[in-house]
Design a protein around this motif. Structure first.
Motif, PDB file in Angstrom:
ATOM      1  N   LEU A  25      -1.506  -1.002  -3.769  1.00  0.00           N
ATOM      2  CA  LEU A  25      -0.570  -1.805  -2.986  1.00  0.00           C
ATOM      3  C   LEU A  25      -0.245  -1.131  -1.658  1.00  0.00           C
ATOM      4  N   ARG A  29      -1.063  -2.775   1.870  1.00  0.00           N
ATOM      5  CA  ARG A  29       0.040  -2.992   2.812  1.00  0.00           C
ATOM      6  C   ARG A  29      -0.307  -2.424   4.186  1.00  0.00           C
ATOM      7  N   LEU A  70       2.702  -8.033  -2.755  1.00  0.00           N
ATOM      8  CA  LEU A  70       3.329  -7.400  -1.600  1.00  0.00           C
ATOM      9  C   LEU A  70       4.502  -8.226  -1.081  1.00  0.00           C
ATOM     10  N   GLU A  73       8.068  -8.040  -2.527  1.00  0.00           N
ATOM     11  CA  GLU A  73       8.948  -6.956  -2.117  1.00  0.00           C
ATOM     12  C   GLU A  73      10.026  -7.448  -1.161  1.00  0.00           C
ATOM     13  N   ILE A 113       5.194  -5.326   5.655  1.00  0.00           N
ATOM     14  CA  ILE A 113       5.101  -6.625   4.994  1.00  0.00           C
ATOM     15  C   ILE A 113       5.404  -7.743   5.988  1.00  0.00           C
TER      16      ILE A 113
END
Length: 208
Positions: A25, A29, A70, A73, A113
């Motif tokens: 991840l 990202r 992602l 989040e 993000i």
């Protein structure tokens, strides 16, 4: 009959799998923020994460699954925002400064993000809704807190939501200006928190 050795090995493997998942991840990202969704291929993600490509697909069915994870989040912020309003404050301004600091910090923590969302908004319209969830949650949490002050007679009617929206929008714009278009605001963040809080309070007092 218990088997502590086996349980210990299984527990260790679980931690290792979680660590691998987090590395994937983290790599995704970083790459998606730099290269966009298409540019961040699963091969590049696996290379940066230090795993083989099969491992990536074992943890996530496909690249869309990685992107979805992602984006989740962004949404998990309500508790942290509410914590920014807890505690003993000398006055309303101190509370607003604390909240501004908490909210802006959450934006900065998730800046990669947000960049992904900006890049992929046209290709994946569904990310726009997730993209807007953080600022709108911030507005809702602050509005609810200001409503309490209104009910206690400290704020004029019809102020809480409008005031919260204006306040949160200030820091969202500042964040986008700094991290999206690299605009120098000529102001340190703490100064921005203080000034925005004071301006909001002056506006509220003027309505009484």
């Amino acid at each position: 009959m218990d088997h502590p050795d086996i349980e210990q090995k299984l527990g260790g493997r679980g931690e290792e799998e979680q660590e691998t998942r987090e590395r994937i991840l983290s790599a995704a990202r970083q790459l998606m923020a730099q290269k966009g969704y298409k540019g961040a291929t699963t091969r590049k993600i696996s290379e940066l994460a230090g795993v083989n490509e099969v491992t990536v697909f074992r943890h996530f069915k496909n690249k869309v699954g990685i992107l979805t994870e992602l984006l989740k989040e962004i949404m998990d912020v309500r508790e942290q925002l509410e914590q920014g309003l807890q505690g003993e404050f000398a006055d309303l301004k101190e509370m607003l400064v604390s909240y501004a600091r908490t909210y802006y910090g959450l934006l900065v923590e998730r800046k990669e993000i947000f960049m992904i969302c900006m890049i992929e908004a046209d290709n994946h319209p569904e990310v726009v809704q997730m993209f807007s969830s953080l600022p709108m949650t911030a507005v809702e949490v602050l509005s609810n807190k200001l409503l309490v002050f209104q009910e206690q007679g400290h704020l004029p009617k019809a102020v809480p939501f409008t005031a919260a929206l204006m306040f949160v929008s200030t820091f969202f714009y500042a964040f986008m200006a700094k991290y999206r278009v690299n605009l120098d605001l000529e102001m340190v963040e703490e100064e921005l928190f203080e000034n925005a809080s004071e301006i909001l309070l002056q506006g509220i007092r003027g309505l009484k």
